[in-house]
Design a protein around this motif. Structure first.
Motif, PDB file in Angstrom:
ATOM      1  N   ARG A 225      14.720  -0.412  -8.948  1.00 39.44           N
ATOM      2  CA  ARG A 225      13.662  -1.211  -8.338  1.00 39.44           C
ATOM      3  C   ARG A 225      13.887  -2.704  -8.579  1.00 39.44           C
ATOM      4  NH1 ARG A 225       8.627   1.568  -7.106  1.00 39.44           N
ATOM      5  NH2 ARG A 225       7.444  -0.263  -7.763  1.00 39.44           N
ATOM      6  N   ARG A 247       6.500  -8.976  -2.138  1.00 38.48           N
ATOM      7  CA  ARG A 247       6.180  -8.051  -3.245  1.00 38.48           C
ATOM      8  C   ARG A 247       4.755  -7.531  -3.115  1.00 38.48           C
ATOM      9  NH1 ARG A 247       3.648  -8.326  -8.095  1.00 38.48           N
ATOM     10  NH2 ARG A 247       3.274 -10.575  -7.958  1.00 38.48           N
ATOM     11  N   ILE A 256       4.703   3.073  -3.115  1.00 42.99           N
ATOM     12  CA  ILE A 256       5.649   2.146  -3.748  1.00 42.99           C
ATOM     13  C   ILE A 256       5.083   1.592  -5.049  1.00 42.99           C
ATOM     14  CG2 ILE A 256       6.909  -0.033  -3.461  1.00 42.99           C
ATOM     15  CD1 ILE A 256       6.958   0.544  -0.450  1.00 42.99           C
ATOM     16  N   LEU A 261       8.706  -4.697  -9.507  1.00 43.72           N
ATOM     17  CA  LEU A 261       9.116  -5.281  -8.231  1.00 43.72           C
ATOM     18  C   LEU A 261       9.252  -6.802  -8.325  1.00 43.72           C
ATOM     19  CD1 LEU A 261       7.067  -3.311  -5.528  1.00 43.72           C
ATOM     20  CD2 LEU A 261       9.437  -2.963  -6.247  1.00 43.72           C
TER      21      LEU A 261
END
Length: 459
Positions: A225, A247, A256, A261
Motif C-alpha cells: 500500500r 488519498r 480500501i 495510504l
C-alpha cells in the motif's frame, strides 16, 4: 503462569513486560550482559512510549526479572517464548541461527512439558525446524521427546504504539498442531490470552504454517500500500495532482480504507524491508516469482532517493558550500529505530555532493550518531559534515532549505514566520507532506512535497 522470554529486543521486552502486567511471573533471558545490566538497573535499552513505566512497576513487584543464565531461564517457564532477531541473510532470507540456538538450549536444559512459542517473525516451516532441534537435544539426553509442542504466535506490534497494541490487540494469531500435544498446548494458550478475549474473541486459530505465513502476508500488504501510493505520488508531481486529495478520495471507499495510504520518502524499520525480502526468498525456493513484491521493494528503494533528487533539481548536482536543515532521523515517529531509515539514504546523497547538514530528532540522536558513524566509517571526513542540534529551530540557522524526513508531531506546527526568518532561503522539502502547499505559498515559502505539485502549472 510462569513464562520465559528468550530475547529482550523490541518484541521480547514488550511481550515480557505486558505479560507481567497481566499478573504472570516472567523471566527475560538475553545473552547480552550489558543489556541485562541496564534492565536490572532500571534502564530501558529502546525507546517505546509507556514501556518504561510497566517495566519499572513489574520489576518492583517481582513479576518481571532479567537474566543471562540460560539454564535458569529454561527451568523457569512452562511457556518459552522465542523472541530473538531474524536478520536478513545475504540472499534476503531470514537468518534463523538465533531461533535455532534458542531451541537447542531449550532441548538441552528442559524438564517436564514445555510450550515453545515462536514469537519472532520466521518463514514457513520454522516451527518444524525448532521442533526437530529440541527433539534432537532430548534424544541425546535420552529423555522423552514427546514433552513439548511448538506454537506459532506472530507479533503485530507497531513501533511507537507497541504497548497499546499488545494490551489492546485487534487480533491474536495462533498456529498449533491438532495432535494430543498440540491440543494440550492450545489449552495453555487459551489460558494465557484469556484476559484479551473477555470483551470479544480476538484469537484466530489455524495450523502452524498458516500462522507463520500470516505475519509475512500482513507486512507485505502494508508495504505494498505504501509503495503503491508513493508511485502514484511521483506521477502526481508530473501531472499536477494533489496526492493528498486523491488519498482522501480513494480512502473513503470502505473496501480500501485510509490506513497506510500516505505518500512519503519511503518506509524503513526492522520489519517491512526484511519481511518483504524473506517472503520473496521463500517464493523462489518454491519456484515462484512474486512480481508485485519485487516491485514494492524496488519502488521503496527509489522512493528513498526522491527527496535528494528534488534537492538536486532545485540547487544543482554540486552542493558544495550549501547547508541544509534536516528534521527527523528515525524511520518513523515515537521510536529511536534507525534501521533502514530514509534519512540515512538522504544524508549519504547530500554529504557525497558536498553539503553540510544540521540534523535534529526528538529521541533518535544518540542512535543516529552510532549508526551514521558506521555508515560513514570509510569516509570519516564526510561524517564531519553532519552536525547535531538540540532544538529543531536551531537547525534552521543560515540553512539554504529545510528537509523533513520523519513526521514527528513536534514538527507539525512550527512558527512559520520564525522558520522563514531563520532560513537563508525560505524553502521546504517535505518528505512526509506535513504542510499544505497553498498555506506555504501564502506564507511566502517555496514548498516541495511528495505528490503535491498541484500549484505547479501543467505543461
Amino acid at each position: 503462569m510462569k513464562i520465559t522470554i528468550i530475547g529482550t529486543g523490541y518484541v521480547g521486552l514488550v511481550t515480557g513486560a505486558c505479560l507481567a502486567e497481566l499478573g504472570n511471573d516472567v523471566l527475560c533471558l538475553d545473552l547480552d550482559a550489558n543489556k541485562v545490566a541496564i534492565l536490572n538497573n532500571g534502564g530501558i535499552p529502546i525507546h517505546e512510549p509507556g514501556l518504561d513505566v510497566i517495566v519499572a512497576s513489574n520489576r518492583a513487584n517481582g513479576r518481571l526479572k532479567f537474566t543471562t543464565d540460560i539454564e535458569q531461564s529454561v527451568a523457569h517457564g512452562d511457556i518459552q517464548f522465542i523472541a530473538v532477531g531474524t536478520p536478513p541473510d545475504e540472499d534476503g532470507s531470514a537468518d534463523l541461527q538465533y531461533v535455532l540456538a534458542a531451541a537447542k538450549n531449550i532441548g538441552k536444559y528442559m524438564h517436564g512439558f514445555k510450550v515453545v512459542i515462536d514469537k519472532s517473525t520466521v518463514p514457513v516451516g520454522t516451527a518444524e525446524k525448532v521442533s526437530k532441534t529440541i527433539a534432537s537435544e532430548l534424544q541425546q539426553r535420552k529423555l522423552d521427546t514427546a514433552s513439548f509442542s511448538v506454537i506459532s504466535n506472530p507479533e503485530f506490534l507497531k513501533e511507537g504504539a507497541a504497548v497499546e497494541d499488545f494490551m489492546r490487540p485487534d487480533r491474536i494469531v495462533i498456529g498449533s498442531d491438532n495432535d494430543a500435544l498440540g491440543l494440550k498446548a492450545k489449552a495453555v494458550m487459551k489460558q494465557l490470552y484469556a484476559p484479551f478475549n473477555r470483551n470479544r474473541e480476538r484469537t484466530y486459530w489455524m495450523d502452524v504454517r498458516s500462522a507463520e505465513f500470516t505475519k509475512y502476508a500482513a507486512n507485505a500488504m502494508l508495504a505494498t500500500r505504501i509503495s503503491f501510493m508513493n508511485e502514484l505520488a511521483n506521477l502526481a508531481d508530473r501531472v499536477g495532482v494533489d496526492i493528498e486529495a486523491v488519498r482522501h478520495g480513494i480512502g473513503s471507499d470502505p473496501r480500501i480504507g485510509h490506513s497506510f495510504l500516505y505518500a512519503g520518502c519511503g518506509y524503513g524499520g526492522s520489519c517491512f524491508p526484511k519481511d518483504v525480502q524473506a517472503l520473496e526468498r521463500t517464493a523462489r525456493e518454491y519456484d515462484q516469482d512474486l512480481l508485485i513484491l519485487r516491485a514494492v521493494e524496488s519502488v521503496n528503494d527509489h522512493q528513498k532517493q526522491v527527496l535528494g533528487k528534488k534537492v538536486v533539481a532545485r540547487f544543482g548536482a554540486d552542493l558544495t558550500g550549501l547547508h541544509f536543515a534536516l528534521w527527523g532521523l528515525a524511520f518513523k515517529p515515537n521510536t529511536d529505530d534507525m534501521r533502514a531509515a530514509s534519512s540515512r539514504v538522504l544524508l549519504q546523497e547530500l554529504v557525497s555532493r558536498g553539503a553540510t547538514i544540521a540534523v535534529h530528532d526528538p529521541v533518535a540522536m544518540d542512535e543516529a550518531r552510532r549508526v551514521l558513524a558506521l555508515d560513514f566509517a570509510a569516509t570519516p571526513d564526510q561524517l564531519a559534515q553532519i552536525h547535531y542540534v538540540k532544538h529543531p529551530m536551531d537547525a534552521l540557522d543560515n540553512a539554504d532549505a529545510l528537509l523533513i524526513v520523519t513526521e514527528w508531531k513536534a514538527y507539525r506546527s512550527p512558527e512559520f514566520s520564525q522558520l522563514k526568518a531563520k532560513l537563508k532561503n525560505p524553502i521546504i522539502f517535505d518528505g512526509r507532506n506535513l504542510f499544505d502547499p497553498i498555506d506555504m505559498a501564502d506564507a511566502g515559502i517555496e514548498y516541495h512535497g511528495i505528490g503535491r505539485s498541484v500549484l505547479t502549472q501543467v505543461e
